[in-house]
Motif scaffolding. Structure first.
Motif, PDB file in Angstrom:
ATOM      1  N   ALA A   1      16.473   6.443  12.306  1.00 47.17           N
ATOM      2  CA  ALA A   1      15.855   7.758  12.481  1.00 47.17           C
ATOM      3  C   ALA A   1      16.434   8.757  11.484  1.00 47.17           C
ATOM      4  O   ALA A   1      15.718   9.601  10.952  1.00 47.17           O
ATOM      5  CB  ALA A   1      16.059   8.246  13.904  1.00 47.17           C
ATOM      6  N   ALA A   2      17.718   8.665  11.220  1.00 42.49           N
ATOM      7  CA  ALA A   2      18.341   9.575  10.263  1.00 42.49           C
ATOM      8  C   ALA A   2      17.914   9.250   8.834  1.00 42.49           C
ATOM      9  O   ALA A   2      17.729  10.143   8.009  1.00 42.49           O
ATOM     10  CB  ALA A   2      19.853   9.504  10.384  1.00 42.49           C
ATOM     11  N   ALA A   3      17.762   7.985   8.552  1.00 42.49           N
ATOM     12  CA  ALA A   3      17.402   7.583   7.199  1.00 42.49           C
ATOM     13  C   ALA A   3      15.903   7.623   6.947  1.00 42.49           C
ATOM     14  O   ALA A   3      15.471   7.545   5.805  1.00 42.49           O
ATOM     15  CB  ALA A   3      17.920   6.174   6.925  1.00 42.49           C
ATOM     16  N   SER A   4      15.107   7.750   8.008  1.00 37.00           N
ATOM     17  CA  SER A   4      13.662   7.688   7.824  1.00 37.00           C
ATOM     18  C   SER A   4      13.131   8.896   7.075  1.00 37.00           C
ATOM     19  O   SER A   4      12.109   8.806   6.403  1.00 37.00           O
ATOM     20  CB  SER A   4      12.957   7.561   9.170  1.00 37.00           C
TER      21      SER A   4
ATOM     22  N   ALA B   1       8.909   6.430   0.310  1.00 41.09           N
ATOM     23  CA  ALA B   1       8.872   5.084  -0.259  1.00 41.09           C
ATOM     24  C   ALA B   1       8.071   4.141   0.627  1.00 41.09           C
ATOM     25  O   ALA B   1       7.337   3.293   0.121  1.00 41.09           O
ATOM     26  CB  ALA B   1      10.286   4.558  -0.451  1.00 41.09           C
ATOM     27  N   ILE B   2       8.182   4.308   1.927  1.00 37.38           N
ATOM     28  CA  ILE B   2       7.447   3.442   2.848  1.00 37.38           C
ATOM     29  C   ILE B   2       5.954   3.719   2.749  1.00 37.38           C
ATOM     30  O   ILE B   2       5.141   2.796   2.809  1.00 37.38           O
ATOM     31  CB  ILE B   2       7.971   3.631   4.280  1.00 37.38           C
ATOM     32  N   LYS B   3       5.578   4.981   2.556  1.00 40.55           N
ATOM     33  CA  LYS B   3       4.158   5.309   2.409  1.00 40.55           C
ATOM     34  C   LYS B   3       3.580   4.650   1.169  1.00 40.55           C
ATOM     35  O   LYS B   3       2.494   4.081   1.212  1.00 40.55           O
ATOM     36  CB  LYS B   3       3.963   6.825   2.330  1.00 40.55           C
TER      37      LYS B   3
ATOM     38  N   GLY C   1     -10.053  -1.060   1.491  1.00 40.64           N
ATOM     39  CA  GLY C   1      -8.607  -1.106   1.269  1.00 40.64           C
ATOM     40  C   GLY C   1      -8.116   0.098   0.499  1.00 40.64           C
ATOM     41  O   GLY C   1      -7.070   0.664   0.808  1.00 40.64           O
ATOM     42  N   MET C   2      -8.890   0.515  -0.504  1.00 38.41           N
ATOM     43  CA  MET C   2      -8.503   1.694  -1.264  1.00 38.41           C
ATOM     44  C   MET C   2      -8.579   2.948  -0.393  1.00 38.41           C
ATOM     45  O   MET C   2      -7.716   3.825  -0.475  1.00 38.41           O
ATOM     46  CB  MET C   2      -9.402   1.859  -2.486  1.00 38.41           C
ATOM     47  N   LEU C   3      -9.578   3.030   0.463  1.00 37.70           N
ATOM     48  CA  LEU C   3      -9.697   4.172   1.363  1.00 37.70           C
ATOM     49  C   LEU C   3      -8.522   4.234   2.331  1.00 37.70           C
ATOM     50  O   LEU C   3      -7.961   5.312   2.565  1.00 37.70           O
ATOM     51  CB  LEU C   3     -11.013   4.096   2.134  1.00 37.70           C
ATOM     52  N   VAL C   4      -8.120   3.101   2.856  1.00 38.08           N
ATOM     53  CA  VAL C   4      -6.952   3.072   3.754  1.00 38.08           C
ATOM     54  C   VAL C   4      -5.690   3.489   2.993  1.00 38.08           C
ATOM     55  O   VAL C   4      -4.863   4.238   3.518  1.00 38.08           O
ATOM     56  CB  VAL C   4      -6.791   1.668   4.382  1.00 38.08           C
ATOM     57  N   GLY C   5      -5.544   3.040   1.762  1.00 37.20           N
ATOM     58  CA  GLY C   5      -4.395   3.443   0.955  1.00 37.20           C
ATOM     59  C   GLY C   5      -4.350   4.943   0.706  1.00 37.20           C
ATOM     60  O   GLY C   5      -3.298   5.563   0.795  1.00 37.20           O
ATOM     61  N   VAL C   6      -5.506   5.531   0.423  1.00 33.92           N
ATOM     62  CA  VAL C   6      -5.560   6.973   0.216  1.00 33.92           C
ATOM     63  C   VAL C   6      -5.239   7.713   1.501  1.00 33.92           C
ATOM     64  O   VAL C   6      -4.516   8.719   1.494  1.00 33.92           O
ATOM     65  CB  VAL C   6      -6.957   7.368  -0.336  1.00 33.92           C
ATOM     66  N   LEU C   7      -5.752   7.228   2.617  1.00 31.40           N
ATOM     67  CA  LEU C   7      -5.458   7.875   3.898  1.00 31.40           C
ATOM     68  C   LEU C   7      -3.973   7.770   4.249  1.00 31.40           C
ATOM     69  O   LEU C   7      -3.406   8.704   4.832  1.00 31.40           O
ATOM     70  CB  LEU C   7      -6.308   7.268   5.009  1.00 31.40           C
ATOM     71  N   ILE C   8      -3.344   6.680   3.895  1.00 34.07           N
ATOM     72  CA  ILE C   8      -1.910   6.537   4.148  1.00 34.07           C
ATOM     73  C   ILE C   8      -1.125   7.526   3.301  1.00 34.07           C
ATOM     74  O   ILE C   8      -0.202   8.181   3.775  1.00 34.07           O
ATOM     75  CB  ILE C   8      -1.446   5.092   3.869  1.00 34.07           C
ATOM     76  N   LEU C   9      -1.500   7.659   2.039  1.00 37.63           N
ATOM     77  CA  LEU C   9      -0.741   8.539   1.140  1.00 37.63           C
ATOM     78  C   LEU C   9      -0.896  10.018   1.488  1.00 37.63           C
ATOM     79  O   LEU C   9       0.060  10.776   1.364  1.00 37.63           O
ATOM     80  CB  LEU C   9      -1.188   8.317  -0.309  1.00 37.63           C
TER      81      LEU C   9
ATOM     82  N   ALA D   1      -1.801  -2.325   1.389  1.00 32.18           N
ATOM     83  CA  ALA D   1      -3.180  -2.222   1.873  1.00 32.18           C
ATOM     84  C   ALA D   1      -4.184  -2.470   0.755  1.00 32.18           C
ATOM     85  O   ALA D   1      -5.125  -3.255   0.905  1.00 32.18           O
ATOM     86  CB  ALA D   1      -3.412  -0.852   2.503  1.00 32.18           C
ATOM     87  N   VAL D   2      -3.968  -1.837  -0.385  1.00 31.45           N
ATOM     88  CA  VAL D   2      -4.903  -1.997  -1.503  1.00 31.45           C
ATOM     89  C   VAL D   2      -4.800  -3.404  -2.088  1.00 31.45           C
ATOM     90  O   VAL D   2      -5.812  -4.044  -2.374  1.00 31.45           O
ATOM     91  CB  VAL D   2      -4.644  -0.927  -2.585  1.00 31.45           C
ATOM     92  N   GLY D   3      -3.591  -3.900  -2.235  1.00 31.01           N
ATOM     93  CA  GLY D   3      -3.407  -5.225  -2.831  1.00 31.01           C
ATOM     94  C   GLY D   3      -4.022  -6.336  -2.006  1.00 31.01           C
ATOM     95  O   GLY D   3      -4.741  -7.191  -2.535  1.00 31.01           O
ATOM     96  N   LEU D   4      -3.764  -6.333  -0.700  1.00 32.01           N
ATOM     97  CA  LEU D   4      -4.325  -7.388   0.154  1.00 32.01           C
ATOM     98  C   LEU D   4      -5.841  -7.281   0.243  1.00 32.01           C
ATOM     99  O   LEU D   4      -6.544  -8.299   0.260  1.00 32.01           O
ATOM    100  CB  LEU D   4      -3.701  -7.331   1.542  1.00 32.01           C
ATOM    101  N   ALA D   5      -6.358  -6.053   0.291  1.00 28.93           N
ATOM    102  CA  ALA D   5      -7.810  -5.889   0.349  1.00 28.93           C
ATOM    103  C   ALA D   5      -8.465  -6.385  -0.937  1.00 28.93           C
ATOM    104  O   ALA D   5      -9.525  -7.021  -0.886  1.00 28.93           O
ATOM    105  CB  ALA D   5      -8.165  -4.431   0.599  1.00 28.93           C
ATOM    106  N   CYS D   6      -7.852  -6.115  -2.069  1.00 23.16           N
ATOM    107  CA  CYS D   6      -8.431  -6.566  -3.338  1.00 23.16           C
ATOM    108  C   CYS D   6      -8.340  -8.075  -3.505  1.00 23.16           C
ATOM    109  O   CYS D   6      -9.256  -8.701  -4.029  1.00 23.16           O
ATOM    110  CB  CYS D   6      -7.770  -5.852  -4.504  1.00 23.16           C
ATOM    111  N   ILE D   7      -7.258  -8.655  -3.033  1.00 23.51           N
ATOM    112  CA  ILE D   7      -7.150 -10.120  -3.091  1.00 23.51           C
ATOM    113  C   ILE D   7      -8.206 -10.758  -2.191  1.00 23.51           C
ATOM    114  O   ILE D   7      -8.896 -11.702  -2.594  1.00 23.51           O
ATOM    115  CB  ILE D   7      -5.735 -10.577  -2.703  1.00 23.51           C
TER     116      ILE D   7
END
Length: 99
Positions: free
Chosen positions: A24-27, A33-35, A89-97, A42-48
């Motif tokens: 929790a302190a390090a999050s 970086a996690i985002k 996948g790209m849409l999910v990536g944008v929503l995550i960012l 998300a984008v990589g797996l969707a494109c594959i």
């Protein structure tokens, strides 16, 4: 075999619970970086997956059109639907960012 898997999952859960306070302190520092990592996955797996789907559907569509050229209009929408997987996948990536 099931007992080994269940005990392994239990140990993983206990380890995650023990280190939850430290995480929790390090999050706050590593959430950016996690985002980026989550968006990339998300984008990589969707494109594959989209590439694999287009490859199989495209090959089948070309084989069907070589036997019956009238099927070209019916086969192209299926290729477009497979390409849509990459767009989702790209849409999910944008929503995550931008959350």
């Amino acid at each position: 075999m099931k007992k080994k898997i269940l005990s392994f999952i239990t140990l993983l859960g206990m380890g995650a619970a023990m280190f939850a306070e430290d995480a929790a302190a390090a999050s706050a520092a590593s959430s950016g970086a996690i985002k980026y990592l989550a968006a990339a996955i998300a984008v990589g797996l969707a494109c594959i997956a989209g590439g694999m789907a287009v490859g199989k559907i495209g090959a089948a569509a070309m084989g069907a059109m070589s036997e019956n050229p009238e099927l070209s209009g019916k086969a192209l929408p299926f290729v477009g639907l497979a390409e849509g997987i990459c767009l989702w996948g790209m849409l999910v990536g944008v929503l995550i960012l931008f959350k």
